[in-house]
Design an enzyme around this catalytic site. Structure first.
Site, PDB file in Angstrom:
ATOM      1  N   SER A  99     -29.059 -27.633  18.253  1.00  0.00           N
ATOM      2  CA  SER A  99     -27.875 -27.077  17.591  1.00  0.00           C
ATOM      3  C   SER A  99     -26.722 -28.087  17.631  1.00  0.00           C
ATOM      4  O   SER A  99     -26.822 -29.159  17.045  1.00  0.00           O
ATOM      5  CB  SER A  99     -27.501 -25.748  18.243  1.00  0.00           C
ATOM      6  OG  SER A  99     -26.576 -25.039  17.455  1.00  0.00           O
ATOM      7  N   ASP A 196     -33.216 -18.494  11.059  1.00  0.00           N
ATOM      8  CA  ASP A 196     -32.073 -18.902  11.881  1.00  0.00           C
ATOM      9  C   ASP A 196     -30.794 -18.352  11.254  1.00  0.00           C
ATOM     10  O   ASP A 196     -30.409 -18.748  10.152  1.00  0.00           O
ATOM     11  CB  ASP A 196     -32.023 -20.430  11.952  1.00  0.00           C
ATOM     12  CG  ASP A 196     -31.018 -20.951  12.957  1.00  0.00           C
ATOM     13  OD1 ASP A 196     -29.987 -20.295  13.169  1.00  0.00           O
ATOM     14  OD2 ASP A 196     -31.267 -22.034  13.516  1.00  0.00           O
ATOM     15  N   HIS A 226     -32.860 -19.087  15.827  1.00  0.00           N
ATOM     16  CA  HIS A 226     -32.042 -20.192  16.306  1.00  0.00           C
ATOM     17  C   HIS A 226     -32.430 -20.632  17.717  1.00  0.00           C
ATOM     18  O   HIS A 226     -32.297 -21.814  18.056  1.00  0.00           O
ATOM     19  CB  HIS A 226     -30.563 -19.792  16.268  1.00  0.00           C
ATOM     20  CG  HIS A 226     -29.623 -20.938  16.523  1.00  0.00           C
ATOM     21  ND1 HIS A 226     -29.524 -22.014  15.673  1.00  0.00           N
ATOM     22  CD2 HIS A 226     -28.764 -21.198  17.554  1.00  0.00           C
ATOM     23  CE1 HIS A 226     -28.631 -22.872  16.140  1.00  0.00           C
ATOM     24  NE2 HIS A 226     -28.166 -22.410  17.293  1.00  0.00           N
TER      25      HIS A 226
END
Length: 246
Positions: A99, A196, A226
């Site tokens: 991320s 996600d 995610h």
């Protein structure tokens, strides 16, 4: 038990390091996450099993490191990563960025390319302060950030809200990577789940198209979210690391 690195910026960075074969693996965590997450711990165990050196750490204001999360910004956390890699590893390292860690990894690839042997990203979120937070805020929310300096938003990963600060937004603009050339002259593997809710698949496609390099591949995983932490997803991360190291 964590060890600590005191940096020239006066921050105290908590870390776990395992010695082994180089190129080593450095895990770069996400926004408001820490080094005890599933992916970081799993990959350390995998690295130990395979005799590979490994480093995981907490950015300032995260986990066991010093500092106030609300006072931090992308530039600070990228600096923490640079300091940790410079002080705690030798030679080129394989960066695994999750991320926000994907954004941090891209900044490191730009600023210390000689220390990067390859890059694996998991739901990479480059420029998320601008194309995610700021672009998604209403005019009322933007005004609140400008006038009051902070905005609280719900988080599905914690009982406490995310606090988005004016400094985070404004300083993030000086670290954008999608608005300028992005050379990645080493193997890159981008992993992205199609379910996600935080990082759209379109961001992964944009990064694939924007980055410049001869060995960049994107893997889309149907229905992965995610967290990307199921046994199947963890195995895919291992496979991507092996592919880069090969």
């Amino acid at each position: 038990m964590a060890q600590f690195l005191d940096t020239a910026s006066g921050r105290r960075i908590a870390y776990h390091r395992h010695e082994g074969q180089d190129p080593g693996i450095v895990f770069l965590g996400g926004f408001k996450s820490d080094m005890t997450g599933t992916k970081a711990v799993h990959l350390e165990a995998w690295a130990r099993k395979n005799g590979r050196s490994f480093l995981r750490f907490d950015y300032s204001g995260h986990g066991e490191s010093s500092g106030d999360f609300e006072a931090g910004c992308i530039g600070d956390w990228a600096e923490d990563a640079r300091d940790a890699i410079s002080a705690l590893t030798t030679g080129p390292q394989l960066l695994v960025g999750s991320s926000m860690g994907g954004w941090i990894g891209l900044l490191l690839a730009r600023d210390m390319a000689d220390r990067v042997a390859g890059l694996v990203t998991i739901a990479a979120a480059p420029d998320f302060t601008e194309q995610g937070f700021w672009a998604g805020f209403s005019e009322v929310e933007r005004a609140k950030i400008i006038d009051e300096g902070r905005l609280e938003t719900p988080s599905e990963y914690s009982d406490s809200p995310y606090v988005i600060t004016r400094r985070l937004i404004e300083e993030g603009r000086s670290n954008l990577v999608m608005n300028r050339p992005l050379p990645l002259p080493f193997p890159v593997r981008l992993l992205q789940g199609t379910n996600d809710d935080d990082v759209p698949v379109g961001w992964a496609l944009d990064l694939l198209n924007h980055a410049q390099g001869d060995d960049i591949r994107l893997t889309l995983v149907k229905d992965a979210d995610h967290r990307f932490s199921s046994p199947e997803c963890l195995h895919l991360i291992e496979t991507a690391i092996d592919d880069v190291l090969a």
